[in-house]
Design an enzyme around this catalytic site. Structure first.
Site, PDB file in Angstrom:
ATOM      1  N   SER A   1      14.837  10.275   3.119  1.00  0.00           N
ATOM      2  CA  SER A   1      14.519   9.346   4.256  1.00  0.00           C
ATOM      3  C   SER A   1      15.905   8.308   4.293  1.00  0.00           C
ATOM      4  CB  SER A   1      13.397   8.383   4.016  1.00  0.00           C
ATOM      5  OG  SER A   1      13.649   7.944   2.556  1.00  0.00           O
TER       6      SER A   1
ATOM      7  N   HIS B   1       1.367   5.127  -3.923  1.00  0.00           N
ATOM      8  CA  HIS B   1       0.288   5.205  -2.828  1.00  0.00           C
ATOM      9  C   HIS B   1      -1.069   4.722  -3.752  1.00  0.00           C
ATOM     10  CE1 HIS B   1       2.889   6.335  -0.125  1.00  0.00           C
ATOM     11  NE2 HIS B   1       2.690   7.838  -0.002  1.00  0.00           N
TER      12      HIS B   1
HETATM   13 MG    MG Z   1       5.639   9.526   1.868  1.00  0.00          MG
END
Ligand code: MG
Length: 203
Positions: free
Chosen positions: A45, A137
């Site tokens: 990213s 998460h």
């Molecule tokens: Mg991700």
């Protein structure tokens, strides 16, 4: 893309369409405030976000403890033995991250901050024009990251969240719930989405 290293060629979980959308909103956000990503893994990213930063002095702060999330650990679905540090007895994605950032010519632009994202966010003081949440998460950590960082995004700036799955059958719910919380706060409104990436703008 001006860099030599194709982001899609490094380890990661972001689709090219998601990477391009991140790059686009980060490009808008850099005129508003600093740029931060939570969850670096091996740098995919960061390579998308900073693809045109070389030689500009523009910075991206990339926060990660580099020990992986639950789903990356041994015996779990997304374990990758190539990122296992036998001496530490733990995942270590930092060497991969550094190598990829160096090969892309972005060592002056992508600044690794190695540690707990929520803890760093609580002491951060610089207004943000772009924040990408893509860390752990579990609900506890996803919420802690949001609570520690989202308040730093200033008016007009962007909050991007990865792995947003409205249907629980497609994936874990915490990023979706964080996204809902941001919209319900009245402080953010959705401006873009592709695959599992959602981008909100600070009102
Ligand atoms: Mg991700």
């Amino acid at each position: 893309m001006t860099q030599q290293l194709d982001p899609a060629s490094v380890k990661g979980f972001l689709s090219p369409a998601e990477g391009q959308m991140l790059a686009s909103y980060a490009g808008e956000g850099r005129g508003i405030g600093a740029l931060v990503e939570i969850g670096a893994w091996c740098g995919r990213s960061a390579l998308y976000i900073a693809h045109d930063f070389a030689g500009t002095g523009q910075l991206l702060f990339s926060v990660d403890h580099h020990r992986g999330s639950e789903e990356n650990q041994p015996e779990w679905e997304w374990f990758d033995p190539e990122v296992w540090d036998r001496q530490a007895g733990a995942i270590d994605t930092l060497p991969h991250f550094r190598r990829n950032i160096r090969q892309a010519g972005l060592e002056s632009n992508v600044i690794a901050m190695v540690g707990d994202a929520a803890g760093i966010g609580l002491t951060w003081r610089t207004p943000l024009g772009f924040l990408f949440l893509d860390g752990n998460h579990t609900m506890t950590t996803a919420l802690a990251d949001y609570q520690a960082w989202a308040g730093h995004v200033v008016k007009g700036g962007f909050l991007a969240i990865h792995d947003v799955f409205p249907d629980p059958a497609d994936g874990g719910r915490p990023p979706f719930e964080v996204c809902q919380r941001a919209e319900k706060s009245g402080l953010f409104a959705g401006v873009g989405e592709v695959d599992s990436l959602v981008v909100l703008q600070r009102l």
